[in-house]
Design a protein around this motif. Structure first.
Motif, PDB file in Angstrom:
ATOM      1  N   ASP A   1       0.829  -1.204   0.000  1.00 40.31           N
ATOM      2  CA  ASP A   1       0.000   0.000   0.000  1.00 40.31           C
ATOM      3  C   ASP A   1       0.865   1.257   0.000  1.00 40.31           C
ATOM      4  O   ASP A   1       0.581   2.224  -0.710  1.00 40.31           O
ATOM      5  CB  ASP A   1      -0.919   0.016   1.225  1.00 40.31           C
ATOM      6  CG  ASP A   1      -1.978  -1.060   1.179  1.00 40.31           C
ATOM      7  OD1 ASP A   1      -2.561  -1.274   0.108  1.00 40.31           O
ATOM      8  OD2 ASP A   1      -2.223  -1.694   2.215  1.00 40.31           O
ATOM      9  N   ALA A   2       1.911   1.247   0.806  1.00 42.18           N
ATOM     10  CA  ALA A   2       2.767   2.427   0.933  1.00 42.18           C
ATOM     11  C   ALA A   2       3.643   2.637  -0.290  1.00 42.18           C
ATOM     12  O   ALA A   2       3.876   3.773  -0.715  1.00 42.18           O
ATOM     13  CB  ALA A   2       3.647   2.300   2.180  1.00 42.18           C
ATOM     14  N   VAL A   3       4.108   1.540  -0.868  1.00 43.62           N
ATOM     15  CA  VAL A   3       5.028   1.604  -2.010  1.00 43.62           C
ATOM     16  C   VAL A   3       4.457   0.728  -3.129  1.00 43.62           C
ATOM     17  O   VAL A   3       4.977  -0.345  -3.430  1.00 43.62           O
ATOM     18  CB  VAL A   3       6.441   1.122  -1.621  1.00 43.62           C
ATOM     19  CG1 VAL A   3       7.430   1.394  -2.757  1.00 43.62           C
ATOM     20  CG2 VAL A   3       6.916   1.808  -0.350  1.00 43.62           C
ATOM     21  N   PRO A   4       3.362   1.170  -3.769  1.00 46.22           N
ATOM     22  CA  PRO A   4       2.783   0.361  -4.842  1.00 46.22           C
ATOM     23  C   PRO A   4       3.697   0.257  -6.054  1.00 46.22           C
ATOM     24  O   PRO A   4       3.658  -0.729  -6.786  1.00 46.22           O
ATOM     25  CB  PRO A   4       1.483   1.099  -5.179  1.00 46.22           C
ATOM     26  CG  PRO A   4       1.713   2.513  -4.728  1.00 46.22           C
ATOM     27  CD  PRO A   4       2.594   2.399  -3.522  1.00 46.22           C
ATOM     28  N   THR A   5       4.517   1.279  -6.269  1.00 42.43           N
ATOM     29  CA  THR A   5       5.558   1.257  -7.291  1.00 42.43           C
ATOM     30  C   THR A   5       6.810   1.855  -6.671  1.00 42.43           C
ATOM     31  O   THR A   5       6.734   2.719  -5.788  1.00 42.43           O
ATOM     32  CB  THR A   5       5.153   2.062  -8.537  1.00 42.43           C
ATOM     33  OG1 THR A   5       4.772   3.394  -8.139  1.00 42.43           O
ATOM     34  CG2 THR A   5       3.977   1.408  -9.247  1.00 42.43           C
ATOM     35  N   ALA A   6       7.985   1.414  -7.136  1.00 44.93           N
ATOM     36  CA  ALA A   6       9.219   1.669  -6.385  1.00 44.93           C
ATOM     37  C   ALA A   6       9.929   2.972  -6.720  1.00 44.93           C
ATOM     38  O   ALA A   6      10.917   3.309  -6.077  1.00 44.93           O
ATOM     39  CB  ALA A   6      10.185   0.503  -6.592  1.00 44.93           C
ATOM     40  N   GLU A   7       9.457   3.725  -7.705  1.00 46.91           N
ATOM     41  CA  GLU A   7      10.245   4.881  -8.147  1.00 46.91           C
ATOM     42  C   GLU A   7      10.368   5.964  -7.074  1.00 46.91           C
ATOM     43  O   GLU A   7      11.381   6.667  -7.004  1.00 46.91           O
ATOM     44  CB  GLU A   7       9.674   5.467  -9.442  1.00 46.91           C
ATOM     45  CG  GLU A   7       8.407   6.300  -9.298  1.00 46.91           C
ATOM     46  CD  GLU A   7       7.166   5.463  -9.082  1.00 46.91           C
ATOM     47  OE1 GLU A   7       6.144   6.034  -8.658  1.00 46.91           O
ATOM     48  OE2 GLU A   7       7.207   4.229  -9.342  1.00 46.91           O
ATOM     49  N   HIS A   8       9.361   6.114  -6.203  1.00 49.80           N
ATOM     50  CA  HIS A   8       9.448   7.138  -5.160  1.00 49.80           C
ATOM     51  C   HIS A   8      10.259   6.671  -3.954  1.00 49.80           C
ATOM     52  O   HIS A   8      10.726   7.499  -3.163  1.00 49.80           O
ATOM     53  CB  HIS A   8       8.050   7.580  -4.722  1.00 49.80           C
ATOM     54  CG  HIS A   8       7.440   8.593  -5.616  1.00 49.80           C
ATOM     55  ND1 HIS A   8       6.943   8.292  -6.865  1.00 49.80           N
ATOM     56  CD2 HIS A   8       7.265   9.935  -5.465  1.00 49.80           C
ATOM     57  CE1 HIS A   8       6.485   9.393  -7.442  1.00 49.80           C
ATOM     58  NE2 HIS A   8       6.668  10.396  -6.617  1.00 49.80           N
TER      59      HIS A   8
END
Length: 256
Positions: free
Chosen positions: A212-219
């Motif tokens: 939920d917090a990191v649905p995709t890793a770019e941020h």
């Protein structure tokens, strides 16, 4: 020697806001030694091979849609630093990390929004860096570690992203954090402060509500890169944390 920093950039409107977080960034820039240049890794520049910005002067990119017209008039006329871009490329090469120079890419809002809050005069040279969200955390960390010697030369290494960044679950009337967002950030803070790389490198399996917090890793990648740049000291201090719209964390970490 300058620390490295992880700075969350939140929503594009952050650059026009006045709150505790934007004030923190302003004061932090005033209190740190003035850098000779800034290397900034932005979550909004994704590339499969590490790209290094080598523009002489950067165009301000308004890479967002549906925001107030005034936001599209914001500019940050930063100049580049070709010599520093070459130094960065050499350090990455020495570490066995492939990279390419890019003299066409402008500054996306992940880069210019935080730079404008910290250094509004745009009078410090900037070298932009892409991120590759497909890399495993150890590889992100290794990129930062390769560039660590630049800190000794007066260069500020800055990662711009967000530890909790889930735009699909925004709560427009929220003034705080969702419970799951807070739980993830609290777990993450403990691992960063103790420099627990084993846990951090496996956060997807170990952290509560990681998907939920990191649905995709770019941020998330810019945090690991900024930590890698502070590997030798392995010190971390959370300077501030608040939330936008329930699912965007505004955190600032001083590393090293």
């Amino acid at each position: 020697m300058l620390p490295s920093l992880f700075v969350a950039h939140g929503a594009p409107t952050l650059v026009q806001e006045k709150n505790k977080y934007t004030e923190l960034l302003r004061v932090l820039a005033e209190r740190l030694p003035r850098p000779k240049a800034v290397i900034v890794f932005s979550a909004h520049w994704e590339a499969p091979v590490q790209r290094i910005g080598s523009a002489v002067k950067y165009e301000t990119l308004h890479d967002f849609f549906g925001y107030p017209e005034a936001l599209y008039r914001e500019v940050y006329p930063a100049r580049g630093e070709i010599a520093l871009a070459l130094q960065a490329q050499e350090l990455l090469q020495d570490a066995g990390i492939a990279s390419v120079s890019d003299d066409a890419r402008g500054l996306d809002h992940g880069a210019w929004s935080v730079l404008k809050l910290m250094y509004p005069q745009a009078d410090i040279p900037v070298v932009t860096m892409s991120v590759n969200p497909r890399l495993v955390p150890e590889e992100q960390y290794r990129i930062g570690r390769a560039l660590a010697p630049l800190r000794e030369r007066g260069v500020l290494i800055l990662g711009s992203g967000g530890t909790v960044n889930n735009p699909q679950r925004l709560e427009w009337n929220s003034r705080g954090a969702r419970d799951w967002a807070l739980a993830f950030d609290e777990w993450l803070a403990e691992q960063i402060e103790t420099w627990n790389l084993e846990a951090l490198f496996h956060y997807e399996a170990l952290a509560p509500h990681a998907s939920d917090a990191v649905p995709t890793a770019e941020h998330f990648a810019p945090l690991l890169i900024a930590m890698g740049a502070a590997h030798r000291g392995k010190k971390a201090r959370l300077l501030h944390r608040q939330y936008q719209l329930g699912t965007l964390s505004l955190s600032c970490w001083m590393l090293g």
